[in-house]
Design a protein around this motif. Structure first.
Motif, PDB file in Angstrom:
ATOM      1  N   THR A  36      -3.390  35.423  -3.925  1.00 19.50           N
ATOM      2  CA  THR A  36      -2.019  35.541  -3.574  1.00 19.50           C
ATOM      3  C   THR A  36      -1.514  36.347  -2.905  1.00 19.50           C
ATOM      4  O   THR A  36      -2.368  36.941  -1.938  1.00 19.50           O
ATOM      5  N   ARG A  37      -0.447  35.919  -2.786  1.00 15.40           N
ATOM      6  CA  ARG A  37      -0.039  36.913  -1.176  1.00 15.40           C
ATOM      7  C   ARG A  37       2.002  36.967  -1.526  1.00 15.40           C
ATOM      8  O   ARG A  37       2.640  36.348  -1.690  1.00 15.40           O
ATOM      9  N   TYR A  38       2.372  37.745  -1.031  1.00 18.35           N
ATOM     10  CA  TYR A  38       3.500  38.168  -1.212  1.00 18.35           C
ATOM     11  C   TYR A  38       4.307  38.589  -0.391  1.00 18.35           C
ATOM     12  O   TYR A  38       3.646  39.429   0.698  1.00 18.35           O
ATOM     13  N   ALA A  39       5.335  38.997  -0.395  1.00 19.74           N
ATOM     14  CA  ALA A  39       6.408  39.021   0.778  1.00 19.74           C
ATOM     15  C   ALA A  39       6.985  40.692   0.226  1.00 19.74           C
ATOM     16  O   ALA A  39       6.414  40.875  -1.106  1.00 19.74           O
ATOM     17  N   ASP A  40       7.195  41.863   1.732  1.00 19.48           N
ATOM     18  CA  ASP A  40       6.672  43.168   1.438  1.00 19.48           C
ATOM     19  C   ASP A  40       8.467  43.253   0.111  1.00 19.48           C
ATOM     20  O   ASP A  40       8.298  43.851  -0.222  1.00 19.48           O
ATOM     21  N   SER A  41       8.870  42.237   0.624  1.00 14.20           N
ATOM     22  CA  SER A  41      10.477  43.022  -0.093  1.00 14.20           C
ATOM     23  C   SER A  41      10.565  42.627  -1.632  1.00 14.20           C
ATOM     24  O   SER A  41      10.835  42.898  -2.323  1.00 14.20           O
ATOM     25  N   VAL A  42       9.144  41.755  -2.117  1.00 16.64           N
ATOM     26  CA  VAL A  42       9.166  40.986  -3.268  1.00 16.64           C
ATOM     27  C   VAL A  42       8.174  41.904  -3.962  1.00 16.64           C
ATOM     28  O   VAL A  42       7.637  41.867  -4.871  1.00 16.64           O
ATOM     29  N   ASN A  43       7.146  42.201  -4.001  1.00 16.45           N
ATOM     30  CA  ASN A  43       5.225  42.908  -3.696  1.00 16.45           C
ATOM     31  C   ASN A  43       5.789  43.826  -4.671  1.00 16.45           C
ATOM     32  O   ASN A  43       6.398  44.718  -4.666  1.00 16.45           O
ATOM     33  N   GLY A  44       4.388  44.005  -5.869  1.00 16.06           N
ATOM     34  CA  GLY A  44       5.542  45.145  -7.251  1.00 16.06           C
ATOM     35  C   GLY A  44       6.464  44.861  -8.142  1.00 16.06           C
ATOM     36  O   GLY A  44       6.803  44.846  -9.135  1.00 16.06           O
ATOM     37  N   ARG A  45       7.638  43.583  -7.235  1.00 20.05           N
ATOM     38  CA  ARG A  45       8.003  42.769  -8.859  1.00 20.05           C
ATOM     39  C   ARG A  45       7.622  41.328  -8.563  1.00 20.05           C
ATOM     40  O   ARG A  45       8.566  41.308  -9.914  1.00 20.05           O
ATOM     41  N   CYS A  46       7.301  40.779  -8.349  1.00 19.49           N
ATOM     42  CA  CYS A  46       7.439  39.454  -8.092  1.00 19.49           C
ATOM     43  C   CYS A  46       5.844  39.066  -8.650  1.00 19.49           C
ATOM     44  O   CYS A  46       4.713  39.602  -7.823  1.00 19.49           O
ATOM     45  N   THR A  47       5.452  38.036  -9.626  1.00 21.77           N
ATOM     46  CA  THR A  47       4.366  37.070  -9.575  1.00 21.77           C
ATOM     47  C   THR A  47       4.339  35.469  -9.795  1.00 21.77           C
ATOM     48  O   THR A  47       5.096  35.147  -9.992  1.00 21.77           O
ATOM     49  N   ILE A  48       3.261  35.524  -8.336  1.00 18.93           N
ATOM     50  CA  ILE A  48       3.051  34.176  -8.434  1.00 18.93           C
ATOM     51  C   ILE A  48       2.142  33.526  -9.566  1.00 18.93           C
ATOM     52  O   ILE A  48       1.252  34.370  -9.274  1.00 18.93           O
ATOM     53  N   SER A  49       2.088  32.328  -9.821  1.00 16.91           N
ATOM     54  CA  SER A  49       1.072  31.983 -11.125  1.00 16.91           C
ATOM     55  C   SER A  49       1.433  30.504 -11.303  1.00 16.91           C
ATOM     56  O   SER A  49       2.241  29.841 -10.794  1.00 16.91           O
ATOM     57  N   ARG A  50       0.025  29.575 -11.653  1.00 21.07           N
ATOM     58  CA  ARG A  50       0.048  28.188 -11.284  1.00 21.07           C
ATOM     59  C   ARG A  50      -0.941  28.271 -12.778  1.00 21.07           C
ATOM     60  O   ARG A  50      -1.793  28.439 -12.821  1.00 21.07           O
ATOM     61  N   ASP A  51      -0.510  26.488 -13.787  1.00 26.63           N
ATOM     62  CA  ASP A  51      -0.875  26.194 -14.408  1.00 26.63           C
ATOM     63  C   ASP A  51      -1.206  24.780 -14.010  1.00 26.63           C
ATOM     64  O   ASP A  51      -0.125  23.790 -13.702  1.00 26.63           O
ATOM     65  N   ASN A  52      -2.217  24.658 -13.520  1.00 21.07           N
ATOM     66  CA  ASN A  52      -3.174  22.884 -12.967  1.00 21.07           C
ATOM     67  C   ASN A  52      -3.185  22.060 -13.670  1.00 21.07           C
ATOM     68  O   ASN A  52      -2.822  20.556 -13.368  1.00 21.07           O
TER      69      ASN A  52
END
Length: 131
Positions: free
Chosen positions: A58-74
């Motif tokens: 995963t990769r996050y923008a600095d502005s959201v890092n630590g506050r957002c989580t991306i995930s997926r369910d294939n």
């Protein structure tokens, strides 16, 4: 033809949480790297988060890092963006996007933050953070 449909947006108070979903049609969802971008009024579209085909990277923008989580369910052909501790500056239209030709390592590089690397976009969904 693959289509992306976002859901889960809305109005939330500062400090609150939202979970955005992006459902993809088609049988090859697991072959796509996925990303979330956002665009605030008068501003350019910006990268928020990206996730690899497998979900391991995963990769996050600095502005959201630590506050957002991306995930997926294939299995469900869905990618999620969990957003916590929301701020007024998170107000924007949020878009999910798919890179139809990518490797699992794609999100490890800066290319994952560039909107032109993505081939397919959802229609966008409004997130408003306000008291």
């Amino acid at each position: 033809q693959v289509q992306l449909v976002e859901s889960g947006g809305g109005l939330v108070q500062p400090g609150g949480s939202l979970r955005l979903s992006c459902a993809a049609s088609g049988r090859t969802f697991s072959n796509y790297a996925m990303g979330w971008f956002r665009q605030a009024p008068g501003k350019e579209r910006e990268f928020v988060a990206g996730i690899s085909l497998s979900g391991w990277n995963t990769r996050y923008a600095d502005s959201v890092n630590g506050r957002c989580t991306i995930s997926r369910d294939n299995a469900e052909n869905t990618v999620y963006l969990q957003m916590n501790r929301l701020k007024a500056e998170d107000t924007a239209v949020y878009y999910c996007a798919a890179d139809l030709e990518s490797k699992d390592s794609f999100v490890l590089g800066l290319d994952a933050e560039r909107s032109y690397e993505y081939d397919l976009w959802g229609q966008g969904i409004q997130v408003t953070v306000s008291s």
